[in-house]
Design a protein around this motif. Structure first.
Motif, PDB file in Angstrom:
ATOM      1  N   ASP A  75     -25.778  28.953  50.650  1.00  0.00           N
ATOM      2  CA  ASP A  75     -24.889  28.909  49.482  1.00  0.00           C
ATOM      3  C   ASP A  75     -25.020  27.599  48.717  1.00  0.00           C
ATOM      4  O   ASP A  75     -24.922  27.588  47.485  1.00  0.00           O
ATOM      5  N   THR A  76     -25.216  26.463  49.422  1.00  0.00           N
ATOM      6  CA  THR A  76     -25.381  25.189  48.704  1.00  0.00           C
ATOM      7  C   THR A  76     -26.692  25.173  47.916  1.00  0.00           C
ATOM      8  O   THR A  76     -26.726  24.664  46.783  1.00  0.00           O
ATOM      9  N   ASP A  77     -27.749  25.726  48.477  1.00  0.00           N
ATOM     10  CA  ASP A  77     -29.015  25.811  47.738  1.00  0.00           C
ATOM     11  C   ASP A  77     -28.872  26.729  46.530  1.00  0.00           C
ATOM     12  O   ASP A  77     -29.376  26.422  45.441  1.00  0.00           O
ATOM     13  N   LYS A  78     -28.189  27.844  46.742  1.00  0.00           N
ATOM     14  CA  LYS A  78     -28.024  28.827  45.663  1.00  0.00           C
ATOM     15  C   LYS A  78     -27.204  28.260  44.507  1.00  0.00           C
ATOM     16  O   LYS A  78     -27.465  28.570  43.330  1.00  0.00           O
ATOM     17  N   ASN A  79     -26.210  27.419  44.802  1.00  0.00           N
ATOM     18  CA  ASN A  79     -25.331  26.859  43.778  1.00  0.00           C
ATOM     19  C   ASN A  79     -25.758  25.460  43.328  1.00  0.00           C
ATOM     20  O   ASN A  79     -24.992  24.767  42.651  1.00  0.00           O
ATOM     21  N   ASP A  80     -26.978  25.054  43.714  1.00  0.00           N
ATOM     22  CA  ASP A  80     -27.537  23.763  43.298  1.00  0.00           C
ATOM     23  C   ASP A  80     -26.621  22.594  43.650  1.00  0.00           C
ATOM     24  O   ASP A  80     -26.415  21.668  42.845  1.00  0.00           O
ATOM     25  N   ILE A  81     -26.048  22.651  44.838  1.00  0.00           N
ATOM     26  CA  ILE A  81     -25.207  21.547  45.316  1.00  0.00           C
ATOM     27  C   ILE A  81     -26.104  20.513  45.990  1.00  0.00           C
ATOM     28  O   ILE A  81     -26.882  20.836  46.889  1.00  0.00           O
ATOM     29  N   LEU A  82     -25.983  19.254  45.533  1.00  0.00           N
ATOM     30  CA  LEU A  82     -26.831  18.192  46.070  1.00  0.00           C
ATOM     31  C   LEU A  82     -26.269  17.694  47.399  1.00  0.00           C
ATOM     32  O   LEU A  82     -25.197  17.108  47.457  1.00  0.00           O
ATOM     33  N   SER A 122     -21.820  18.517  60.117  1.00  0.00           N
ATOM     34  CA  SER A 122     -21.555  17.369  59.251  1.00  0.00           C
ATOM     35  C   SER A 122     -22.296  17.568  57.932  1.00  0.00           C
ATOM     36  O   SER A 122     -23.500  17.881  57.917  1.00  0.00           O
ATOM     37  N   ILE A 123     -21.582  17.368  56.825  1.00  0.00           N
ATOM     38  CA  ILE A 123     -22.176  17.516  55.500  1.00  0.00           C
ATOM     39  C   ILE A 123     -21.849  16.272  54.688  1.00  0.00           C
ATOM     40  O   ILE A 123     -20.698  15.838  54.643  1.00  0.00           O
ATOM     41  N   ALA A 124     -22.855  15.713  54.017  1.00  0.00           N
ATOM     42  CA  ALA A 124     -22.655  14.583  53.113  1.00  0.00           C
ATOM     43  C   ALA A 124     -23.168  14.970  51.728  1.00  0.00           C
ATOM     44  O   ALA A 124     -24.338  15.352  51.584  1.00  0.00           O
ATOM     45  N   LEU A 125     -22.289  14.918  50.729  1.00  0.00           N
ATOM     46  CA  LEU A 125     -22.665  15.245  49.356  1.00  0.00           C
ATOM     47  C   LEU A 125     -23.160  13.998  48.634  1.00  0.00           C
ATOM     48  O   LEU A 125     -22.774  12.867  48.953  1.00  0.00           O
ATOM     49  N   LEU A 126     -23.995  14.216  47.606  1.00  0.00           N
ATOM     50  CA  LEU A 126     -24.492  13.119  46.785  1.00  0.00           C
ATOM     51  C   LEU A 126     -23.672  12.939  45.509  1.00  0.00           C
ATOM     52  O   LEU A 126     -23.602  11.854  44.948  1.00  0.00           O
ATOM     53  N   LYS A 176     -17.182  22.824  44.213  1.00  0.00           N
ATOM     54  CA  LYS A 176     -18.058  23.953  44.563  1.00  0.00           C
ATOM     55  C   LYS A 176     -18.092  24.173  46.079  1.00  0.00           C
ATOM     56  O   LYS A 176     -17.990  25.296  46.569  1.00  0.00           O
ATOM     57  N   LEU A 177     -18.269  23.049  46.821  1.00  0.00           N
ATOM     58  CA  LEU A 177     -18.357  23.174  48.283  1.00  0.00           C
ATOM     59  C   LEU A 177     -17.034  23.647  48.874  1.00  0.00           C
ATOM     60  O   LEU A 177     -17.023  24.472  49.802  1.00  0.00           O
ATOM     61  N   ASP A 178     -15.918  23.156  48.323  1.00  0.00           N
ATOM     62  CA  ASP A 178     -14.608  23.614  48.800  1.00  0.00           C
ATOM     63  C   ASP A 178     -14.459  25.123  48.615  1.00  0.00           C
ATOM     64  O   ASP A 178     -13.891  25.820  49.458  1.00  0.00           O
ATOM     65  N   GLY A 179     -14.975  25.620  47.496  1.00  0.00           N
ATOM     66  CA  GLY A 179     -14.907  27.063  47.232  1.00  0.00           C
ATOM     67  C   GLY A 179     -15.722  27.859  48.239  1.00  0.00           C
ATOM     68  O   GLY A 179     -15.306  28.922  48.714  1.00  0.00           O
TER      69      GLY A 179
END
Length: 526
Positions: A72-79, A91-95, A102-105
């Motif tokens: 889902d993160t790749d599909k929604n272009d989440i860095l 563990s997830i770290a956003l840029l 988006k990630l919360d959704g």
């Protein structure tokens, strides 16, 4: 009063013909037609007690959630700077802070998780209830999966039941040699965990000299080649998809090498993920991993649609068939360990059969003699009905594919006594009426009427008890309940309907004959 053929006699004759026809394969051990299977205690086989590693199921659950999040993160272009999986969570770290919403959704749609946030850093854990549910599901799923595998393996009437919180009892009747035993054990223990994983192309050249800790630092895993264990592949630890999305697996043969291969098909969700990944990674390699071993790692030449793939690994035909069975029946989300194993030889089973047959024969003969001595020819009719009852019981068990165990044979012996008990009540009622001076016709008709309520009540309470034993008992207890239930229903047909029909057919002879000969009681003329 004249002799007549009534519906009771016709039904009894039809029951006799039915019983003889469908019980012959069981009595003659014929290969044609359905027959009663013998249980582990009668024909020998394999007994195993397995334990389920529920901790592994929790890790598998965490990895499955991680795969969904990555897709889902790749599909929604989440860095994403880092997406790492360990034994306790993700563990997830956003840029970019703009991706938080988006990630919360995405995370809000995943059930059974609790989220810890620290600005751009996320920690995702399973909730305590989800851990309990996952562990319980792992055991239940293992029971169902092992049962499905053994059914497809071709074993007759395997027993697979849950014991306690994390144990599974497996009984395999008919395992005759060490080769069959080993093959069955391999099939049971095989995880059959299929994963499609991306090869780390940047670092694959270092895979042969890298250790597992170094691979983990890059978010990768080191996996061995299935045919050459010394050769290592470096793959991303989060799989693209796994076997939970697989719907079918079949053995085929490679057109060029003519070696057995396994063709697999994914469901709609898996096909979409597979198609999207291959479309975005043309020129890279995709590792096909089964039970943590890489069977092939082909380069992606183009987008692969249709959701199908192939596993080739130098299988023999038998190995390919067993792997396909394991894949079709579902992967074990938690490995199983062998806690206890016992092999029961056919000689012990034959000894049990011989002893049981002696007990059954002696019991039946004593009952037959008793009925003739006490009730004369009426006892002979009751004995005929008893023989039909046994034949009918075996026939019905054969049609339903039931398994006969030692407790089941005890159930048959008890059924003999209960079937005769109905005729004892009927004959005693007839004797009472004879004492009162009624004619033979009236004695027979009223004898059955007066005895009916007591017989029905007795059989009904026994049926209720048998139903409870079947619902809450284990394998051998269920076998006892099944034979008891079938025997009781059959006795209602033979001991009541059948003997009544024979009495009606022989009514003229009975009326002209001696009451002592027919009922063991002399009518006192006033």
């Amino acid at each position: 009063m004249r002799s007549r053929v009534t519906y009771r006699l016709i039904v009894f004759i039809l029951a006799l013909v039915f019983g003889i026809f469908f019980s012959i394969p069981s009595f003659t051990d014929s290969q044609n037609g359905k027959k009663v299977s013998l249980g582990l205690d009668l024909q020998g086989g394999l007994y195993m007690l397995l334990s389920v590693q529920t901790d592994a199921a929790l890790i598998s659950k965490i990895k499955s959630i991680a795969s969904a999040i990555k897709y889902d993160t790749d599909k929604n272009d989440i860095l994403v700077d880092r997406l790492k999986v360990d034994e306790s969570g993700i563990s997830i770290a956003l840029l970019d802070s703009d991706d938080i919403k988006k990630l919360d959704g995405i995370l809000s749609k995943i059930s059974g998780i609790e989220i810890q946030k620290d600005e751009l850093n996320y920690r995702i854990l399973l909730t305590p209830q989800e851990k309990i549910d996952t562990a319980k599901y792992a055991v239940d799923q293992a029971v169902e999966t092992i049962r499905n595998r053994l059914d497809q393996f071709g074993l007759a009437e395997p027993t697979v039941i849950k014991q306690g919180e994390d144990k599974i009892l497996v009984e395999l009747p008919g395992i005759k040699n060490a080769a069959d035993e080993q093959r069955a054990m391999d099939l049971i223990a095989k995880s059959a965990h299929l994963q499609l994983m991306a090869v780390d192309e940047k670092r694959q050249d270092m895979a042969q000299t890298m250790n597992e800790d170094e691979a983990a630092a890059y978010g990768d895993l080191l996996l061995s080649d299935a045919r050459n264990p010394r050769y290592k592949y470096l793959v991303n630890e989060i799989p693209i998809l796994d076997g939970s999305m697989l719907v079918d697996a079949k053995v085929a043969f490679d057109n060029q090498t003519n070696m057995p291969i396994i063709n697999f098909t994914l469901n709609a969700q898996g096909a979409k993920i597979f198609g999207d990944f291959t479309g975005a990674n043309v020129g890279k390699r995709l590792a096909i991993v089964l039970d943590n071993r890489v069977y092939s790692a082909p380069s992606i030449n183009e987008r692969i649609g249709g959701g199908s793939g192939q596993i080739s690994g130098g299988f023999s035909v038998e190995e390919a068939r067993d792997v396909a069975i394991a894949l079709r029946s579902g992967a074990l989300i938690a490995p199983v360990n062998l806690e206890e194993k016992r092999s029961i030889g056919p000689s012990l089973g034959q000894q049990s059969i011989d002893q049981s047959m002696v007990a059954l024969s002696v019991g039946a003969i004593l009952v037959l003699i008793f009925m003739v001595m006490v009730y004369g020819l009426a006892g002979v009719l009751a004995n005929i009905a008893l023989v039909v009852n046994i034949v009918l019981l075996i026939a019905v068990m054969a049609l339903f594919g039931a398994t006969l165990t030692l407790p089941g044979m005890a159930g048959i012996l008890l059924t003999i006594g209960m079937a005769v008990d109905a005729n004892v009540i009927i004959n005693e009622r007839i004797r009472e009426l004879l004492k009162e001076g009624h004619n033979i016709h009236t004695c027979i008709q009223k004898g059955y009427q007066n005895a009916m309520s007591a017989i029905v009540d007795s059989n009904l309470t026994t049926l209720i008890t048998s139903a409870a034993l079947y619902a809450y008992g284990t394998g051998p207890v269920k076998g006892f309940a099944v034979t008891m239930s079938i025997g009781i229903v059959a006795s209602m047909l033979t001991a009541i309907l059948g003997t009544h029909g024979m009495f009606e057919f022989l009514s003229r002879k009975i009326e002209k004959g001696s009451s002592v000969l027919w009922f063991g009681y002399r009518i006192k003329r006033g």
